[in-house]
Scaffold this motif. Structure first.
Motif, mmCIF file in Angstrom:
data_model
loop_
_atom_site.group_PDB
_atom_site.id
_atom_site.type_symbol
_atom_site.label_atom_id
_atom_site.label_comp_id
_atom_site.label_asym_id
_atom_site.label_seq_id
_atom_site.Cartn_x
_atom_site.Cartn_y
_atom_site.Cartn_z
ATOM 1 N N THR A 124 4.972 13.185 0.737
ATOM 2 C CA THR A 124 5.757 14.417 0.699
ATOM 3 C C THR A 124 5.814 15.053 2.075
ATOM 4 O O THR A 124 6.877 15.499 2.524
ATOM 5 N N ARG A 125 4.690 15.079 2.764
ATOM 6 C CA ARG A 125 4.674 15.638 4.117
ATOM 7 C C ARG A 125 5.571 14.830 5.054
ATOM 8 O O ARG A 125 6.280 15.393 5.878
ATOM 9 N N LEU A 126 5.508 13.542 4.939
ATOM 10 C CA LEU A 126 6.338 12.682 5.774
ATOM 11 C C LEU A 126 7.821 12.934 5.507
ATOM 12 O O LEU A 126 8.628 13.044 6.434
ATOM 13 N N ARG A 127 8.203 13.036 4.240
ATOM 14 C CA ARG A 127 9.583 13.320 3.877
ATOM 15 C C ARG A 127 10.017 14.688 4.395
ATOM 16 O O ARG A 127 11.112 14.836 4.937
ATOM 17 N N ARG A 128 9.172 15.675 4.272
ATOM 18 C CA ARG A 128 9.497 17.013 4.776
ATOM 19 C C ARG A 128 9.656 17.002 6.292
ATOM 20 O O ARG A 128 10.551 17.648 6.838
ATOM 21 N N THR A 129 8.785 16.280 6.963
ATOM 22 C CA THR A 129 8.868 16.185 8.421
ATOM 23 C C THR A 129 10.171 15.512 8.840
ATOM 24 O O THR A 129 10.860 15.990 9.740
ATOM 25 N N SER A 130 10.523 14.408 8.191
ATOM 26 C CA SER A 130 11.763 13.719 8.548
ATOM 27 C C SER A 130 12.982 14.582 8.229
ATOM 28 O O SER A 130 13.951 14.603 8.986
ATOM 29 N N THR A 131 12.933 15.335 7.126
ATOM 30 C CA THR A 131 14.032 16.248 6.790
ATOM 31 C C THR A 131 14.160 17.335 7.836
ATOM 32 O O THR A 131 15.265 17.668 8.276
ATOM 33 N N LEU A 132 13.037 17.868 8.274
ATOM 34 C CA LEU A 132 13.044 18.903 9.300
ATOM 35 C C LEU A 132 13.610 18.366 10.617
ATOM 36 O O LEU A 132 14.429 19.007 11.266
ATOM 37 N N ILE A 133 13.206 17.170 10.978
ATOM 38 C CA ILE A 133 13.714 16.552 12.209
ATOM 39 C C ILE A 133 15.224 16.349 12.111
ATOM 40 O O ILE A 133 15.959 16.650 13.041
ATOM 41 N N LEU A 134 15.682 15.834 10.977
ATOM 42 C CA LEU A 134 17.115 15.603 10.806
ATOM 43 C C LEU A 134 17.913 16.907 10.851
ATOM 44 O O LEU A 134 19.035 16.936 11.344
ATOM 45 N N ARG A 135 17.333 17.990 10.353
ATOM 46 C CA ARG A 135 18.029 19.274 10.383
ATOM 47 C C ARG A 135 18.076 19.870 11.782
ATOM 48 O O ARG A 135 19.017 20.558 12.129
ATOM 49 N N MET A 187 0.840 -1.174 0.000
ATOM 50 C CA MET A 187 0.000 0.000 0.000
ATOM 51 C C MET A 187 0.890 1.243 0.000
ATOM 52 O O MET A 187 1.782 1.368 0.820
ATOM 53 N N HIS A 188 0.641 2.131 -0.922
ATOM 54 C CA HIS A 188 1.418 3.356 -1.035
ATOM 55 C C HIS A 188 0.645 4.519 -0.434
ATOM 56 O O HIS A 188 -0.575 4.592 -0.542
ATOM 57 N N LEU A 189 1.381 5.397 0.200
ATOM 58 C CA LEU A 189 0.768 6.614 0.717
ATOM 59 C C LEU A 189 0.457 7.539 -0.442
ATOM 60 O O LEU A 189 1.188 7.555 -1.445
ATOM 61 N N PRO A 190 -0.600 8.313 -0.309
ATOM 62 C CA PRO A 190 -0.828 9.321 -1.360
ATOM 63 C C PRO A 190 0.377 10.249 -1.421
ATOM 64 O O PRO A 190 1.077 10.454 -0.433
ATOM 65 N N LEU A 191 0.609 10.792 -2.557
ATOM 66 C CA LEU A 191 1.784 11.627 -2.776
ATOM 67 C C LEU A 191 1.877 12.760 -1.765
ATOM 68 O O LEU A 191 2.944 13.045 -1.243
#
Length: 160
Positions: free
Chosen positions: A9-20, A1-5
């Motif tokens: 995208t929100r998940l990727r942005r959140t993880s990028t923000l956390i890593l920064r 099952m794939h997440l909607p785009l």
């Protein structure tokens, strides 16, 4: 099952923000190193304090110890400072018993780190244990070939 785009995208942005926003392990290590050196009167007492920090990953703690050793601390001066709580026991017998336990704990700590640095192949750090543990024990616990050769040389000189 794939997440909607959009969710992906929100998940990727959140993880990028956390890593920064989270500090890097090297930043945490540098901060802890600087803090230990600033609150302790000598690198030796900072090394003893670093040995007493609970729940640090072994590799992280080994890097911290090596940094403090590079600042001039030695195992021989730091280990007697380990497990000293500053309390005054009532009876002399109790003080002797407490000191015997502290001595055993210091020895176990030194043996552990001698093994760790020996397994890492860090000969400079392992050689630092010779002054407080002796060449024969360091050769046994570190399993470093050069230290074993030193121990054999000392043994042969002593026999002759």
């Amino acid at each position: 099952m794939h997440l909607p785009l959009t969710s992906h995208t929100r998940l990727r942005r959140t993880s990028t923000l956390i890593l920064r926003t989270l500090p890097s392990p090297s930043h945490v290590l540098d901060t802890l190193h600087a803090r230990l050196l600033s609150i302790h009167p000598s690198p030796d007492s900072a090394l003893a304090a670093a040995l007493s920090i609970p729940d640090l990953p072994e590799a992280f703690q080994a890097r911290l110890l090596k940094m403090i050793l590079e600042d001039g601390a030695t195992w021989a001066r730091a280990l007697p400072l380990l497990f000293v709580d500053g309390t005054d026991d009532d009876a002399q017998g109790r003080r002797n018993e407490v000191e015997a336990v502290r001595c055993e704990r210091r020895h176990a700590c030194a043996r552990r780190w001698c093994r760790v640095f020996g397994a890492m192949g860090d000969l400079d750090v392992v050689r630092g244990f010779v002054a407080c543990l002796g060449v024969f024990d360091v050769a046994e616990w570190s399993r470093c070939e050069e230290i074993r050769k030193d121990a054999e040389r000392v043994w042969n000189e002593w026999r002759d």
